[in-house]
Scaffold this motif. Sequence first.
Motif, short mmCIF file in Angstrom:
data_model
loop_
_atom_site.label_atom_id
_atom_site.label_comp_id
_atom_site.label_asym_id
_atom_site.label_seq_id
_atom_site.Cartn_x
_atom_site.Cartn_y
_atom_site.Cartn_z
N HIS A 85 -20.23 21.36 -27.73
CA HIS A 85 -21.28 21.89 -26.84
C HIS A 85 -21.77 23.21 -27.40
CE1 HIS A 85 -20.19 19.59 -22.91
NE2 HIS A 85 -20.06 18.82 -23.98
N PHE A 86 -23.07 23.41 -27.34
CA PHE A 86 -23.62 24.72 -27.69
C PHE A 86 -23.92 25.43 -26.38
CE2 PHE A 86 -26.51 27.97 -29.10
CZ PHE A 86 -25.95 28.34 -30.31
N ILE A 87 -23.37 26.66 -26.21
CA ILE A 87 -23.47 27.32 -24.90
C ILE A 87 -24.18 28.66 -24.95
CG2 ILE A 87 -21.35 26.18 -24.07
CD1 ILE A 87 -19.92 28.90 -24.45
N GLY A 88 -24.61 29.09 -26.14
CA GLY A 88 -25.25 30.40 -26.24
C GLY A 88 -26.77 30.28 -26.30
N HIS A 89 -27.43 31.41 -26.42
CA HIS A 89 -28.88 31.38 -26.57
C HIS A 89 -29.22 30.74 -27.92
CE1 HIS A 89 -33.03 32.40 -26.25
NE2 HIS A 89 -32.99 33.00 -27.43
N LEU A 90 -30.03 29.69 -27.88
CA LEU A 90 -30.36 28.97 -29.12
C LEU A 90 -31.76 29.37 -29.58
CD1 LEU A 90 -29.64 26.88 -31.25
CD2 LEU A 90 -30.30 25.08 -29.65
#
Length: 223
Positions: free
Chosen positions: A66-71
């Motif tokens: 999962h990507f959970i930061g500001h992209l």
Amino acid sequence: MSSIADNIVDFKSRLPRGVTLVAVSKFHPVEAVRAAYNAGQRVFGESRAQEFVVKVKQLPDDICWHFIGHLQSNKVRAVVRAGVAMVESVDSKHLLELLEAEATAAGRTVDVLLEVRVAREETKTGFSTDELRDLLVGEFVRSLRSVRVRGLMAMASNVDDDAAVLGEFERVRSLFDDLRQDAMAWSTRFDTLSMGMSDDWHLAVQAGTTMVRIGSAIFGARI
Ligand SMILES: *Cc1c(COP(=O)(O)O)cnc(C)c1O
């Protein structure tokens, strides 16, 4: 000090059935991820694109990343091609468009959560309640083919006030229930609500979250 493996086992036993544990491994080395993996953990969260891409390559294929930061826009391609399963932190329609384009080009499907702006801090990002309503009843979400909008993600205010934090989580839970009615028109899988971190996960569980993102309580302090 308890080990990473013990912490994983402990969380699995404490979280109610139906609540997915995302182990947030940002700033921790691949050995730490492997220790959690060997204890049975399969869902991991990262918040920086570069670190994400490097770690994915070094770790087993059956990890659900999962990507959970500001992209950032210029990192979307790399994160999609690395094999992200879910982007939890979608905070604009523009990012949805970019994810749709890159996922389509890569022949992949990417699940996403829409980040809700709830916290009092001005700096926190995400959609307002009205923006979410407009988005979920409009044509745009129905046109997405490679991106599946699976639900909402939220971060509570960073305050030492359980009642206030619980109140925020409860508001997001009822927003999620409302929006799910709208989403039902185009999706049967608007089923995920991600909220709760190391310090407030128990409150998120109380409010009815379906996914928690736990970093330091599993891996220790980030250095
Ligand atoms: C770092 C991070 C977490 C985990 O935080 P902990 O307090 O270490 O559990 C959860 N969600 C997001 C979006 C994060 O950036």
